[in-house]
Design an enzyme around this catalytic site. Structure first.
Site, short mmCIF file in Angstrom:
data_model
loop_
_atom_site.label_atom_id
_atom_site.label_comp_id
_atom_site.label_asym_id
_atom_site.label_seq_id
_atom_site.Cartn_x
_atom_site.Cartn_y
_atom_site.Cartn_z
N GLU A 94 -10.90 -5.78 -0.41
CA GLU A 94 -11.96 -7.09 -0.01
C GLU A 94 -13.18 -6.69 1.03
O GLU A 94 -14.19 -7.51 1.26
CB GLU A 94 -11.06 -7.95 0.79
CG GLU A 94 -10.02 -8.63 -0.90
CD GLU A 94 -9.69 -9.90 0.45
OE1 GLU A 94 -9.23 -9.93 1.23
OE2 GLU A 94 -8.74 -10.57 -1.02
N GLU A 125 8.56 5.92 -1.03
CA GLU A 125 8.75 5.47 0.63
C GLU A 125 9.05 5.77 1.34
O GLU A 125 8.83 5.99 3.08
CB GLU A 125 8.70 3.62 0.72
CG GLU A 125 10.82 3.40 0.92
CD GLU A 125 11.04 2.76 0.97
OE1 GLU A 125 11.49 1.86 1.93
OE2 GLU A 125 10.40 1.25 0.77
#
Length: 311
Positions: A94, A125
């Site tokens: 963004e 992860e």
């Protein structure tokens, strides 16, 4: 999948984390009316901004350190797994449309790569090595910042990213939602927003995820303000890539200058749609090329360029 010896240890680790704690008073939440569940959930969410408020000095210190490096051409890199990784990718994606930041100036790394945005990539992860490989692909410099994000504060990918970045001389920030976290300890700047046990046990996409979103909003937005990407609270570096943004550009120039619509149009036309340049031509009564030179000399800071022009 075969069990490995560390699983019992991991279970005991999780049992000590506030974000994983079981809340017996909510054990029958599935039997409550829907509106009551919504009320309980909403009540839980109201605690998040207060938890963030307790860490504002640490957040501000991190922002100033990040901005100093980005002003020298450094990048802001988020690294996380699962929800934390997705929020980093969201924040990074963004920045270009909001602040006209260069592609690659703000980067979101998620364990398992782009596919992990929509699919759970098992095991990613748990790999500090994967984090090191992902960062090496970016060729880190000491002007870069790596923000490890993990609700638990123990995710190997996030910790591995921070440790590797620190070894490379980059600035490091660790954002976690438990106190005494390994992630915050590994980073130069530790930010621990303690949001407590979740409504659904261990579902850290809830309060912890909201807290992470709020902090990442602050890190990127305030850094961009410090870099001169705004004029007051106006997005003067907005990129007019569609009709809505072109209309917003016109509105921003009008708000910043008080100029009439026809003057705004002329200024934007004369500066090839560059909002900052258009504002400067109107407020300082200079032409487009002069505005461009003044902004280049001021490192893109409109307020500084205006002061020079009026000095």
């Amino acid at each position: 999948m075969t069990a490995t010896p560390h699983h019992p240890d991991l279970r005991s680790q999780l049992e000590t984390l506030a974000t994983e704690a079981f809340r017996p008073e909510l054990a029958e939440i599935d039997r409550m009316p829907t509106l009551d569940i919504a009320r309980v959930m909403n009540g839980e969410d109201t605690a998040v901004p207060a938890a963030v408020a307790e860490r504002l000095p640490e957040i501000a210190a991190a922002v100033d350190a990040v901005a100093a490096r980005m002003a020298r051409g450094g990048r802001l890199v988020y690294a996380g797994a699962g929800t934390a990784g997705r929020l980093g990718v969201l924040d990074a994606s963004e920045c270009p449309p909001t602040f006209n930041s260069a592609p690659g100036q703000v980067v979101g790394l998620i364990a398992g790569g782009p596919d992990a945005m929509v699919t759970s990539i098992e095991g990613a992860e748990d790999s500090a090595e994967l984090a090191r490989a992902d960062l090496d692909a970016l060729a880190l410099t000491p002007d870069d910042t790596v923000v490890g994000v993990s609700a638990s504060g123990r995710t190997p990918y996030a910790i591995g990213a921070v440790e590797h970045a620190r070894a490379r001389g980059a600035l490091t920030v660790g954002l976690a939602c438990n106190s005494g976290s390994a992630l915050a300890a590994a980073a130069e700047y530790g930010i621990e927003v303690v949001t407590g046990p979740e409504l659904i046990t261990g579902s850290t996409r809830l309060k912890a995820g909201t807290a992470q979103k709020l902090v990442l909003n602050m890190l990127s937005t305030i850094t961009m303000i410090r870099l001169g990407k705004t004029y007051g609270n106006l997005m003067v570096d907005v990129r007019a890539s569609n009709e809505k943004l072109r209309a917003r550009s016109r509105r921003i120039v009008a708000l910043a200058t008080g100029a009439a619509d026809d003057e705004v149009e002329r200024a934007l036309t004369a500066t090839d749609g560059e909002v900052k340049h258009a504002i400067l031509t109107l407020l300082a009564d200079v032409d487009g090329p002069t505005a461009a030179r003044l902004l280049e000399d001021s490192g893109g800071h409109l307020r500084a360029a205006l002061a020079t022009a009026q000095g």
